[in-house]
Design a protein around this motif. Structure first.
Motif, PDB file in Angstrom:
ATOM      1  N   ARG A 189       0.954  -1.158  -0.120  1.00 45.62           N
ATOM      2  CA  ARG A 189       0.059   0.127   0.092  1.00 45.62           C
ATOM      3  C   ARG A 189       0.977   1.111  -0.045  1.00 45.62           C
ATOM      4  O   ARG A 189       0.679   2.341  -0.775  1.00 45.62           O
ATOM      5  CB  ARG A 189      -0.961   0.089   1.058  1.00 45.62           C
ATOM      6  N   GLU A 190       1.886   1.429   0.937  1.00 42.71           N
ATOM      7  CA  GLU A 190       2.755   2.415   0.880  1.00 42.71           C
ATOM      8  C   GLU A 190       3.497   2.505  -0.448  1.00 42.71           C
ATOM      9  O   GLU A 190       4.077   3.535  -0.911  1.00 42.71           O
ATOM     10  CB  GLU A 190       3.617   2.512   2.205  1.00 42.71           C
ATOM     11  N   ALA A 191       4.068   1.303  -0.840  1.00 43.65           N
ATOM     12  CA  ALA A 191       4.763   1.548  -2.293  1.00 43.65           C
ATOM     13  C   ALA A 191       3.866   2.279  -3.383  1.00 43.65           C
ATOM     14  O   ALA A 191       4.411   2.936  -4.062  1.00 43.65           O
ATOM     15  CB  ALA A 191       5.293  -0.022  -2.501  1.00 43.65           C
ATOM     16  N   VAL A 192       2.536   1.929  -3.411  1.00 43.91           N
ATOM     17  CA  VAL A 192       1.676   2.428  -4.532  1.00 43.91           C
ATOM     18  C   VAL A 192       1.674   4.041  -4.363  1.00 43.91           C
ATOM     19  O   VAL A 192       1.533   4.795  -5.352  1.00 43.91           O
ATOM     20  CB  VAL A 192       0.354   1.927  -4.363  1.00 43.91           C
ATOM     21  N   PHE A 193       1.324   4.329  -2.787  1.00 46.00           N
ATOM     22  CA  PHE A 193       1.352   5.771  -2.680  1.00 46.00           C
ATOM     23  C   PHE A 193       2.507   6.516  -2.865  1.00 46.00           C
ATOM     24  O   PHE A 193       2.533   7.534  -3.448  1.00 46.00           O
ATOM     25  CB  PHE A 193       1.125   6.079  -1.115  1.00 46.00           C
ATOM     26  N   ALA A 194       3.916   5.802  -2.580  1.00 48.07           N
ATOM     27  CA  ALA A 194       5.337   6.583  -3.117  1.00 48.07           C
ATOM     28  C   ALA A 194       5.255   6.764  -4.489  1.00 48.07           C
ATOM     29  O   ALA A 194       5.907   7.601  -4.978  1.00 48.07           O
ATOM     30  CB  ALA A 194       6.340   5.570  -2.303  1.00 48.07           C
TER      31      ALA A 194
END
Length: 461
Positions: A21-26
């Motif tokens: 999830r945080e990789a997609v946001f980044a």
């Protein structure tokens, strides 16, 4: 056992899901940040019309690197660091014995610098050593000396100075103008430039005696800009933006490094090459930098050095102990400015040309960044930070093979500030107190122990 295994598996699944999830946001954030700067490039065609060149491949690389880096950080790096921290807290407090390398690091580094030019000459030849001695030797040592001078003001006295480049400029122009108009030699003007820069440091010190923190930083920033604008507009003396050229070179006991029969090469029976002059300058700036370090260490052990450290920790308590904060601040500014002026005079000798464009605010920011990244108050850490920052800039010029990956229009050195910005963020998160996060006190009871940076006030090394 089954419950423990299921709990561990569930925790691992949660971490992986959060990492994705945080990789997609980044990736989305990097896409928004770089789409206009990297994905689209403005250019002109043969009809002088503005066109946009699309670089979606390069943009995709930036987005993928950001997403993958964030995923690795959340899924692997953070859990590993948490386990390491827990294991360290559970382990017994055992004092680590210093290794031979860590105990003698400074001596090993000085010995390496002494043999660095001969090694480079042996590897690349006399003419081929120019770049390595000049760009990777002299230039780094200039910034080491500047950072050590600023360390007296910022790291020891705790006075945030954003206009340190002004003293650098005073030293450079002092040598350039006095040697051009009066024909004085380098060895006479070297201490004169330091004295003049120290005098200007005292002039700066008087208006800021009652200031601290952000207000002090603003005033010193304004002082640096005032000096630069004076150099630009006082054209009768400084020649304005054209600068001062034809600056006299330094000599070795009267021996010039030129092609004459009395020159260094002819006297030594060597073929003429400008590399000999660069090697001479390398050892000269090395001696000046070591002198700066020696004076700094001696001053730290004297009453004035301890007064600087007391001023850094708490000015009110320093004043209550009977320490004259006026003279303490003035001596800090004057001493730091003196070393900046000496480095400036050497810069003028090395370049043979000085102009106001060499003394912009970015230079002060770079020098201050070196001090902060290395660890305020630590001479060794500052030297390592200077090698990383300044040497890294020069290494980027050698990475021309990256054009095969990012295209022929890619110029690595143009991205150096972006790379350094990311590197500074990483270092400040990983090592908030700089590369060397502890320091040894000058006064101690029974036993000398290193003081961790976590015990000091935020912003003070």
């Amino acid at each position: 056992m089954a419950n423990i295994a299921s709990t561990t598996a569930s925790a691992g699944t949660d971490v992986t899901a959060r990492a994705l999830r945080e990789a997609v946001f980044a990736g989305l954030i990097s896409l928004g940040l770089f789409v206009l700067f990297v994905g689209l490039k403005s250019d002109q065609n043969i009809r002088n019309e503005l066109i946009l060149n699309q670089r979606w491949g390069l943009l995709a690389i930036f987005v993928i690197v950001a997403a993958v880096g964030r995923f690795a950080m959340v899924a692997y790096v953070r859990p590993a660091l948490a386990r390491r921290k827990a294991a360290k807290a559970a382990a017994e407090d055992v004092a680590k014995e210093e290794t031979f390398f860590s105990r003698n690091f400074s001596k090993i580094a000085i010995a390496f610098l002494l043999v660095y030019p001969p090694i480079i000459v042996a590897l690349f030849g006399v003419q081929g050593s120019l770049k390595w001695v000049d760009n990777f030797g002299i230039q780094i040592l200039i910034y080491v000396m500047l950072a050590w001078g600023l360390n007296i003001v910022v790291g020891l006295a705790g006075l945030l100075d954003l206009g340190y480049v002004a003293f650098y400029a005073v030293g450079a122009y002092s040598y350039a103008l006095l040697s051009t108009y009066f024909g004085l030699s380098f060895w006479i003007l070297l201490p004169v430039a330091g004295i003049l820069a120290g005098f200007w440091g005292m002039i700066l010190g008087f208006p800021v005696l009652r200031l601290r923190g952000d207000y002090l930083a603003i005033v010193t920033l304004a002082f640096g800009e005032i000096i630069r604008l004076v150099l630009i507009n006082w054209t009768e003396v400084t020649k304005g933006t054209f600068g001062v050229s034809g600056i006299a070179k330094a000599t070795l006991f009267g021996i010039k490094f030129d092609a004459s029969k009395d020159g260094f090469a002819a006297m030594m029976g060597l073929p003429m090459s400008s590399a000999y002059y660069k090697i001479f300058l390398f050892y000269l700036i090395l001696a000046l930098a070591l002198l700066t370090a020696y004076v700094t260490m001696r001053l730290r052990r004297m009453p004035i050095g301890r007064a600087w450290e007391a001023l850094r920790e708490d000015e009110i308590a320093c004043r209550s102990l009977g320490i004259n904060t006026v003279t303490t601040k003035l001596t800090a500014f004057a001493t730091g400015a003196m070393f900046g002026g000496i480095a400036g005079s050497f810069f003028a000798v090395r370049q043979g040309f000085v102009s106001p464009e060499s003394f912009v605010f970015l230079e002060s920011a770079v020098i201050l960044a070196i001090v902060v990244l290395g660890g305020m108050g630590s001479l060794t850490g500052i030297a390592v930070a200077a090698v990383v920052m300044i040497g890294g800039t020069e290494i980027l010029r050698e990475l021309s093979f990256l054009k095969a990956i990012f295209g022929q229009d890619f110029t690595p050195e143009l991205y150096r500030m972006l790379i350094f910005g990311l590197a500074m963020v990483v270092v400040m998160v990983w090592k908030p107190r700089g590369f060397v996060g502890s320091r040894e006190p000058t006064a101690f009871l029974h036993e000398r122990k290193a003081v961790s940076g976590s015990f000091t006030k935020e912003g003070h090394g």
